[in-house]
Design a protein around this motif. Structure first.
Motif, PDB file in Angstrom:
ATOM      1  N   ILE A  43      -0.429  -7.843  -0.968  1.00 56.79           N
ATOM      2  CA  ILE A  43      -0.230  -6.689  -0.075  1.00 56.79           C
ATOM      3  C   ILE A  43       0.928  -6.982   0.870  1.00 56.79           C
ATOM      4  N   TYR A  45       1.747  -5.980   4.890  1.00 58.17           N
ATOM      5  CA  TYR A  45       1.151  -5.385   6.080  1.00 58.17           C
ATOM      6  C   TYR A  45       2.029  -5.679   7.289  1.00 58.17           C
ATOM      7  N   LEU A  74      -9.179  -4.589  -1.002  1.00 57.89           N
ATOM      8  CA  LEU A  74      -8.055  -3.678  -0.770  1.00 57.89           C
ATOM      9  C   LEU A  74      -8.556  -2.304  -0.330  1.00 57.89           C
ATOM     10  N   SER A  78      -7.643  -0.809   3.302  1.00 56.20           N
ATOM     11  CA  SER A  78      -6.848   0.420   3.343  1.00 56.20           C
ATOM     12  C   SER A  78      -7.462   1.479   4.243  1.00 56.20           C
ATOM     13  N   LEU A  83      -1.243  -0.465   4.923  1.00 51.46           N
ATOM     14  CA  LEU A  83      -0.654  -1.515   4.101  1.00 51.46           C
ATOM     15  C   LEU A  83      -0.201  -0.934   2.772  1.00 51.46           C
ATOM     16  N   THR A  84       0.613  -1.705   2.086  1.00 54.45           N
ATOM     17  CA  THR A  84       1.042  -1.318   0.749  1.00 54.45           C
ATOM     18  C   THR A  84       0.728  -2.465  -0.197  1.00 54.45           C
ATOM     19  N   ARG A  85       0.420  -2.090  -1.411  1.00 55.98           N
ATOM     20  CA  ARG A  85       0.122  -3.098  -2.428  1.00 55.98           C
ATOM     21  C   ARG A  85       1.433  -3.600  -3.017  1.00 55.98           C
ATOM     22  N   ARG A  86       1.514  -4.912  -3.189  1.00 52.57           N
ATOM     23  CA  ARG A  86       2.700  -5.541  -3.780  1.00 52.57           C
ATOM     24  C   ARG A  86       2.251  -6.668  -4.673  1.00 52.57           C
ATOM     25  N   LEU A  89      -3.416  -8.619  -6.878  1.00 52.37           N
ATOM     26  CA  LEU A  89      -4.330  -8.884  -5.785  1.00 52.37           C
ATOM     27  C   LEU A  89      -5.084 -10.185  -6.028  1.00 52.37           C
TER      28      LEU A  89
END
Length: 92
Positions: A43, A45, A74, A78, A83-86, A89
């Protein structure tokens, strides 16, 4: 009774301004991990404090109070954090 996990915002060691600060951040993360918390990897953040401070890149850590898979972590995070997922996980 309904609490599933405790969440922590922790500094990223690579964002430290000095070797001493980096060591403190790494020790803080290790302490939380010894207590059962896990880093949520995969993620991005940014902690936003106010209009007069730039956003700060942070890690999110979770201390699960019951079984928790990365996708569940997640989903919970959220609901509270922007946050964004990158990437993949993982809970480490």
């Amino acid at each position: 009774a309904g609490c599933q996990a405790l969440w922590f915002e922790v500094e990223k060691p690579e964002e430290a301004h000095s070797p001493a600060e980096r060591l403190l951040v790494e020790r803080r993360i290790a302490f939380y991990q010894r207590q059962g918390a896990r880093l949520l990897r995969g993620i991005h953040y940014l902690q936003v404090i106010g209009a007069h401070q730039p956003p700060t890149p942070m890690h999110l850590m979770v201390h699960p109070l019951q079984a928790l898979e990365p996708e569940q972590a997640l989903a919970q995070a959220s609901q509270v954090f922007h946050l964004t997922r990158r990437g993949a996980l993982a809970l480490e």
